[in-house]
Motif scaffolding. Structure first.
Motif, PDB file in Angstrom:
ATOM      1  N   ARG A 160     -31.391 -15.343  93.148  1.00 22.05           N
ATOM      2  CA  ARG A 160     -31.743 -14.839  94.478  1.00 22.05           C
ATOM      3  C   ARG A 160     -33.004 -13.979  94.431  1.00 22.05           C
ATOM      4  O   ARG A 160     -33.228 -13.196  93.505  1.00 22.05           O
ATOM      5  CB  ARG A 160     -30.579 -14.034  95.059  1.00 22.05           C
ATOM      6  N   ASN A 161     -33.838 -14.166  95.452  1.00 21.74           N
ATOM      7  CA  ASN A 161     -35.055 -13.378  95.705  1.00 21.74           C
ATOM      8  C   ASN A 161     -36.133 -13.544  94.634  1.00 21.74           C
ATOM      9  O   ASN A 161     -37.116 -12.791  94.633  1.00 21.74           O
ATOM     10  CB  ASN A 161     -34.713 -11.885  95.861  1.00 21.74           C
ATOM     11  N   LYS A 162     -35.975 -14.513  93.753  1.00 26.75           N
ATOM     12  CA  LYS A 162     -37.002 -14.754  92.735  1.00 26.75           C
ATOM     13  C   LYS A 162     -37.961 -15.844  93.213  1.00 26.75           C
ATOM     14  O   LYS A 162     -37.617 -16.656  94.079  1.00 26.75           O
ATOM     15  CB  LYS A 162     -36.345 -15.188  91.420  1.00 26.75           C
ATOM     16  N   PRO A 163     -39.171 -15.905  92.636  1.00 21.32           N
ATOM     17  CA  PRO A 163     -40.076 -17.020  92.938  1.00 21.32           C
ATOM     18  C   PRO A 163     -39.553 -18.305  92.270  1.00 21.32           C
ATOM     19  O   PRO A 163     -39.473 -18.377  91.042  1.00 21.32           O
ATOM     20  CB  PRO A 163     -41.404 -16.579  92.339  1.00 21.32           C
ATOM     21  N   LEU A 164     -39.190 -19.280  93.085  1.00 14.93           N
ATOM     22  CA  LEU A 164     -38.498 -20.456  92.581  1.00 14.93           C
ATOM     23  C   LEU A 164     -39.307 -21.734  92.797  1.00 14.93           C
ATOM     24  O   LEU A 164     -40.130 -21.824  93.714  1.00 14.93           O
ATOM     25  CB  LEU A 164     -37.140 -20.614  93.263  1.00 14.93           C
ATOM     26  N   VAL A 165     -39.011 -22.721  91.973  1.00 17.39           N
ATOM     27  CA  VAL A 165     -39.576 -24.056  92.134  1.00 17.39           C
ATOM     28  C   VAL A 165     -38.436 -25.032  92.376  1.00 17.39           C
ATOM     29  O   VAL A 165     -37.354 -24.898  91.800  1.00 17.39           O
ATOM     30  CB  VAL A 165     -40.399 -24.473  90.901  1.00 17.39           C
ATOM     31  N   VAL A 166     -38.659 -25.975  93.259  1.00 21.71           N
ATOM     32  CA  VAL A 166     -37.729 -27.079  93.489  1.00 21.71           C
ATOM     33  C   VAL A 166     -38.416 -28.342  93.020  1.00 21.71           C
ATOM     34  O   VAL A 166     -39.463 -28.721  93.556  1.00 21.71           O
ATOM     35  CB  VAL A 166     -37.359 -27.215  94.978  1.00 21.71           C
ATOM     36  N   VAL A 167     -37.865 -28.988  92.010  1.00 20.75           N
ATOM     37  CA  VAL A 167     -38.458 -30.211  91.464  1.00 20.75           C
ATOM     38  C   VAL A 167     -37.548 -31.378  91.792  1.00 20.75           C
ATOM     39  O   VAL A 167     -36.373 -31.394  91.398  1.00 20.75           O
ATOM     40  CB  VAL A 167     -38.666 -30.101  89.943  1.00 20.75           C
ATOM     41  N   SER A 168     -38.078 -32.339  92.520  1.00 26.87           N
ATOM     42  CA  SER A 168     -37.283 -33.505  92.882  1.00 26.87           C
ATOM     43  C   SER A 168     -38.195 -34.670  93.227  1.00 26.87           C
ATOM     44  O   SER A 168     -39.231 -34.496  93.864  1.00 26.87           O
ATOM     45  CB  SER A 168     -36.375 -33.197  94.070  1.00 26.87           C
ATOM     46  N   GLU A 169     -37.776 -35.859  92.808  1.00 29.93           N
ATOM     47  CA  GLU A 169     -38.480 -37.086  93.149  1.00 29.93           C
ATOM     48  C   GLU A 169     -37.733 -37.856  94.234  1.00 29.93           C
ATOM     49  O   GLU A 169     -38.099 -38.974  94.571  1.00 29.93           O
ATOM     50  CB  GLU A 169     -38.624 -37.961  91.898  1.00 29.93           C
TER      51      GLU A 169
END
Length: 300
Positions: free
Chosen positions: A140-149
């Motif tokens: 929570r509240n962190k800089p996140l990446v979403v990786v999806s094809e």
């Protein structure tokens, strides 16, 4: 002996099915070779009274409870094939051992096929995950990446804004998003990067950067990577049961497949959502279906 039911798979679905059938005084062969899919997970979440439990501890408690019923046997073997016979089914292991049962529950789960990106597996289960409901709180509240094809990336990105507003979507060179979806994500402050990914960079299980094949990189502290799911066993190839549009084993409301006497429970049936509490509940539901069918057959 011929068991009332053979359960293939010792995850939450198979274990809960064995518990319900054991309590119904049914003879059960619980076939499991102790190779759970969630072995890399540090803790399981979302199951009341068990929130934060490690998968190993969950299995220890579950087996202790299940094997407290004398009619349940735990066979630590790997099932490799199933044959339909007049009296029910024959389940064979890799050494040719045969287990006979009137009914069979497939609780074998699924396999995750993640994008082939360098550096993923040292971070998986520590700062990279695949289920927001399972691990979103920890990031929570962190800089996140979403990786999806996959096209589901739009839904995942929307969902993750509940846990963090600092999101970047990366499609690893694919184009699963429509122009309208990209516009909506950007209007909500979510950047979309369609460049191919070279590697995840991090230390001690903590993600630090996502590096792209053009040499650029972004700073991130964690993220979610969407896998493709396939059945973990090839049993359907010779049994010929029907499948759902997503590749799961098609069942009715009591876990019955299109093959009489064969049932399916847990992730193998519905593919997603992949959570312990869903699988355990489905195991209970399917076991009740098995017990009812056995009762109907034996009632004179």
């Amino acid at each position: 002996m011929i068991y009332d039911c053979a359960i293939i798979g010792g995850g939450p679905a198979g274990l809960n099915a064995a518990l319900v059938l054991g309590r119904a005084k049914r003879s059960v062969a619980l076939i499991d070779n102790n190779q759970p899919r969630n072995a890399v997970t540090h803790a399981s979440h979302g199951f009341i009274t068990r929130d934060g439990v490690t998968p190993a501890e969950f299995r220890r408690i579950a087996y202790e409870e299940v094997l407290g019923y004398p009619s349940v046997d735990h066979l630590q073997i790997k099932a490799v094939s199933i044959n339909k016979i007049d009296s029910g089914f024959e389940v064979f292991d890799s050494l040719g051992l045969c287990v006979q049962a009137r009914k069979v529950i497939l609780a074998t789960g699924v396999k995750e096929i993640f994008p082939d990106i360098e550096g993923f597996y040292p971070l998986y289960g520590k700062s990279l995950f695949n289920c927001p409901y399972c691990d979103g709180w920890e990031l929570r509240n962190k800089p996140l990446v979403v990786v999806s094809e996959l096209p589901s990336v739009f839904h995942v990105a929307k969902l993750l804004q509940n846990w963090s507003k600092d999101l970047i979507v990366c499609t690893n060179g694919q184009k699963p998003l429509s122009d309208e979806q990209k516009k909506r994500l950007q209007l909500n402050g979510i950047m979309v990067i369609e460049k191919p990914i070279a590697a995840f960079i991090g230390q001690n299980g903590n993600l630090e950067y996502v590096r792209f094949k053009d040499g650029t990189q972004i700073v991130r502290s964690g993220g979610f990577v969407t896998p493709r799911f396939i059945q973990s066993t090839p049993f359907g190839d010779n049994l010929g049961f029907e499948r759902t549009e997503l590749g799961g084993i098609k069942t009715d409301a009591s876990g019955r497949t299109s093959i009489p006497g064969l049932y399916s429970s847990g992730d193998a049936s519905y593919i997603n959502p992949s959570q312990v509490v869903f699988a355990a509940a489905d195991g209970s539901r399917t076991a009740m279906g098995v017990n009812m069918d056995l009762t109907d057959e034996d009632f004179k």
